[in-house]
Structures are given as structure tokens and as C-alpha cells.
Design a protein around this motif. Structure first.
Motif, PDB file in Angstrom:
ATOM      1  N   GLU A 157       0.622  -1.269   0.156  1.00 50.47           N
ATOM      2  CA  GLU A 157       0.158  -0.078  -0.012  1.00 50.47           C
ATOM      3  C   GLU A 157       0.730   1.498  -0.170  1.00 50.47           C
ATOM      4  O   GLU A 157       0.242   2.577  -0.143  1.00 50.47           O
ATOM      5  N   THR A 158       1.836   0.992   1.418  1.00 54.56           N
ATOM      6  CA  THR A 158       3.070   2.331   0.833  1.00 54.56           C
ATOM      7  C   THR A 158       3.329   2.134  -0.978  1.00 54.56           C
ATOM      8  O   THR A 158       3.589   3.770  -0.972  1.00 54.56           O
ATOM      9  N   LEU A 159       3.954   1.476  -1.426  1.00 59.12           N
ATOM     10  CA  LEU A 159       4.631   1.923  -2.556  1.00 59.12           C
ATOM     11  C   LEU A 159       2.984   2.411  -3.882  1.00 59.12           C
ATOM     12  O   LEU A 159       3.672   2.873  -5.047  1.00 59.12           O
ATOM     13  N   LYS A 160       2.165   2.094  -3.601  1.00 50.75           N
ATOM     14  CA  LYS A 160       0.993   2.170  -3.815  1.00 50.75           C
ATOM     15  C   LYS A 160       1.159   3.528  -4.056  1.00 50.75           C
ATOM     16  O   LYS A 160       0.561   4.705  -5.657  1.00 50.75           O
ATOM     17  N   LYS A 161       0.834   4.322  -2.648  1.00 51.36           N
ATOM     18  CA  LYS A 161       0.792   5.318  -3.200  1.00 51.36           C
ATOM     19  C   LYS A 161       2.234   6.420  -3.450  1.00 51.36           C
ATOM     20  O   LYS A 161       1.969   7.829  -4.209  1.00 51.36           O
ATOM     21  N   GLU A 162       3.463   6.061  -3.389  1.00 51.52           N
ATOM     22  CA  GLU A 162       4.224   6.594  -4.098  1.00 51.52           C
ATOM     23  C   GLU A 162       4.873   6.381  -5.460  1.00 51.52           C
ATOM     24  O   GLU A 162       5.324   7.373  -5.887  1.00 51.52           O
ATOM     25  N   TYR A 163       4.070   5.826  -6.160  1.00 59.04           N
ATOM     26  CA  TYR A 163       4.731   5.318  -7.559  1.00 59.04           C
ATOM     27  C   TYR A 163       3.443   5.775  -8.518  1.00 59.04           C
ATOM     28  O   TYR A 163       2.532   4.399  -7.476  1.00 59.04           O
ATOM     29  N   THR A 164       3.071   5.339  -9.557  1.00 58.37           N
ATOM     30  CA  THR A 164       2.128   5.275 -10.413  1.00 58.37           C
ATOM     31  C   THR A 164       2.595   4.489 -11.391  1.00 58.37           C
ATOM     32  O   THR A 164       3.677   4.615 -12.113  1.00 58.37           O
ATOM     33  N   ILE A 165       2.240   3.642 -11.583  1.00 59.91           N
ATOM     34  CA  ILE A 165       1.646   2.428 -12.634  1.00 59.91           C
ATOM     35  C   ILE A 165       0.866   1.887 -13.307  1.00 59.91           C
ATOM     36  O   ILE A 165       0.240   2.305 -12.763  1.00 59.91           O
ATOM     37  N   PRO A 166       1.380   1.222 -14.248  1.00 57.91           N
ATOM     38  CA  PRO A 166      -0.066   0.591 -15.045  1.00 57.91           C
ATOM     39  C   PRO A 166      -0.838  -0.585 -14.382  1.00 57.91           C
ATOM     40  O   PRO A 166      -0.310  -1.369 -13.841  1.00 57.91           O
ATOM     41  N   GLU A 167      -2.292  -0.573 -14.530  1.00 60.22           N
ATOM     42  CA  GLU A 167      -2.428  -1.920 -13.384  1.00 60.22           C
ATOM     43  C   GLU A 167      -1.895  -2.789 -14.358  1.00 60.22           C
ATOM     44  O   GLU A 167      -2.381  -3.299 -15.946  1.00 60.22           O
ATOM     45  N   GLY A 168      -1.484  -3.538 -13.734  1.00 60.34           N
ATOM     46  CA  GLY A 168      -1.439  -5.376 -14.932  1.00 60.34           C
ATOM     47  C   GLY A 168       0.754  -4.799 -14.326  1.00 60.34           C
ATOM     48  O   GLY A 168       1.143  -6.523 -15.416  1.00 60.34           O
ATOM     49  N   TRP A 169       0.998  -4.110 -14.993  1.00 63.41           N
ATOM     50  CA  TRP A 169       2.629  -3.260 -14.959  1.00 63.41           C
ATOM     51  C   TRP A 169       2.926  -4.250 -16.116  1.00 63.41           C
ATOM     52  O   TRP A 169       3.674  -2.909 -17.382  1.00 63.41           O
ATOM     53  N   TRP A 170       3.220  -4.857 -16.577  1.00 62.38           N
ATOM     54  CA  TRP A 170       4.278  -6.064 -17.881  1.00 62.38           C
ATOM     55  C   TRP A 170       3.447  -6.009 -19.211  1.00 62.38           C
ATOM     56  O   TRP A 170       2.174  -5.700 -19.054  1.00 62.38           O
TER      57      TRP A 170
ATOM     58  N   VAL B 139      10.161  -3.363  -8.155  1.00 56.29           N
ATOM     59  CA  VAL B 139      10.758  -2.861  -9.545  1.00 56.29           C
ATOM     60  C   VAL B 139      11.379  -1.574  -9.507  1.00 56.29           C
ATOM     61  O   VAL B 139      12.088  -1.023 -10.279  1.00 56.29           O
ATOM     62  N   GLU B 140      10.297  -0.942  -9.953  1.00 58.81           N
ATOM     63  CA  GLU B 140      10.243   0.694  -9.553  1.00 58.81           C
ATOM     64  C   GLU B 140      10.938   1.695  -8.886  1.00 58.81           C
ATOM     65  O   GLU B 140      12.199   1.783  -9.089  1.00 58.81           O
ATOM     66  N   HIS B 141      10.720   0.936  -7.379  1.00 64.23           N
ATOM     67  CA  HIS B 141      11.529   1.211  -6.101  1.00 64.23           C
ATOM     68  C   HIS B 141      13.029   1.217  -6.078  1.00 64.23           C
ATOM     69  O   HIS B 141      13.615   1.497  -5.629  1.00 64.23           O
TER      70      HIS B 141
END
Length: 217
Positions: free
Chosen positions: A10-23, A189-191
Motif C-alpha cells: 500500500e505504501t508503494l502504491k501511494k508513491e508510484y503510479t504504474i499501469p494496472e498489471g504493470w507488464w 522494480v520501480e522502487h
């Protein structure tokens, strides 16, 4: 040290915006192929290889299966180790042919059977197999990579540092939700690329008050 995976997620989700599903990938086969080509290279090089294949209208398993291996080598050259990877692609396609190149047929098979079969294909290791299972075939198989081990060992996760132990920990402590699996790996990966690098930027880290590495433990 107790690691609350959902709180970290949840902390990572607040910090980074990624496409749903990511890959990234327009279809299941592109994702499958990308999971193999990304071995030992960065994603930008994989994109170049995939674009080469698309430009020749060859992004179909049936077409790549019959394509001359030397031509395949030229197309995937940007992703590095192209001679070896071309053989691995052919090996993967030989396996896929048993299912008539049908993703619908693959999706009807249980994860354990598919994973064992993928791991029997020369050139497919655990990380590649799980990437295919999770992102291409929508199977609950958490992907572990060097980023995951580095980040969570720094946070204080005290388990055996091998693939199976890490995967077991994640799968036992996360809800069985395909999007959480997909997005969590992407967020790690983003973090890791932005903050938790080999030489980490601890002062800018959202986990600096939690992290054992930052505290010098």
C-alpha cells in the motif's frame, strides 16, 4: 523482523503510479516473448527486438516457429546474447506447439503442471517461468528477482536468500489476487530502480524509518 507485505504494498502504491498489471504488451504472446528476451538485459533493448519482430509482422508463435533461426537472431539482436536467445525462443515455441499455440489451452492447465513444463524447457529459469505464468497466463505465481531480494533483505526479511524461500514467503503472506501479484512485482522494480539501488538513496526512501539497512543494523 516481521514484514507486513500488504502495508509495504500500500505504501508503494501511494508513491508510484504504474499501469494496472504493470507488464507492457499488446497480447499474451508479446508478454511471453518479452519475458524470455529480458534475460540479462534492460527492457529498452527488449522493446527494440519486439519492434523488429512487429515490423516484419512476425509477432505470432506460428510465424516465429517456422522462421529461420538466423533471421530470428537478427531481429532479436538488440536484446543481447541473440544467438543463445534465438535457440531459447525456438525451444519455448517447440513446447508451445504441443498446445497448438493456443493460450486458451494453456490457461486450462494448472499452474504447477505448467511451471514444471516451462522449467523443463532449456533456457527457461524460475524467474522467466513465473513471469510467463503471472503476466501472460494469469496464474498466481509470484515473480522473484534480484530487486526483490535486495529490497526486502535491506528491510530486514530474515529468510534463506534463494528463489524458492522468497516466493514461498510472498505467496503465503499475500491474498490470492492476480492484480496484487502483478502490481506488487512492478512496484518493487520501480522502487529498486529509483531508490533502493545497489548504492541506495536512503534519505529519499519511503521506508527509511523501517529499513534495517538505513539504520545500520
Amino acid at each position: 523482523m516481521f514484514i507486513n507485505l500488504i502495508e509495504i504494498y500500500e505504501t508503494l502504491k501511494k508513491e508510484y503510479t504504474i499501469p494496472e498489471g504493470w507488464w507492457p504488451g499488446e497480447n499474451q504472446f508479446e508478454i511471453m516473448l518479452g519475458a524470455l528476451l529480458t534475460q540479462n538485459t534492460n527492457w529498452n533493448n527488449v522493446v527494440k527486438s519486439l519492434e523488429n519482430i512487429k515490423n516484419k509482422n512476425l509477432l505470432y508463435p506460428e510465424k516465429l516457429y517456422v522462421l529461420d533461426i538466423e533471421e530470428l537472431q537478427k531481429l532479436i539482436k538488440p536484446s543481447g546474447f541473440f544467438k543463445v536467445k534465438a535457440k531459447y525462443v525456438k525451444n519455448l515455441l517447440e513446447w508451445f506447439k504441443k498446445y497448438d499455440f493456443s493460450f486458451e489451452k494453456l490457461e486450462k492447465i494448472d499452474k504447477i503442471t505448467l511451471r514444471n513444463e516451462l522449467l523443463s524447457v532449456k533456457g527457461i529459469g524460475k524467474e522467466t517461468a513465473d513471469s510467463i505464468l503471472l503476466y501472460s497466463l494469469n496464474k498466481l505465481s509470484f515473480v522473484i528477482d534480484a530487486y526483490t531480494k535486495r529490497m526486502f533483505s535491506r528491510l530486514g526479511l530474515n529468510i534463506k536468500s534463494d528463489y524458492d524461500a522468497y516466493q514461498k514467503f510472498f505467496e503465503e503472506n499475500l491474498p490470492e489476487n492476480i492484480m496484487i501479484y502483478k502490481n506488487y512485482h512492478g512496484l518493487i522494480v520501480e522502487h529498486s530502480k529509483n531508490i533502493c539501488k545497489k548504492k541506495p538513496l536512503c534519505e529519499n526512501c519511503i521506508f527509511k524509518d523501517l529499513c534495517k539497512y538505513n539504520k545500520g543494523a
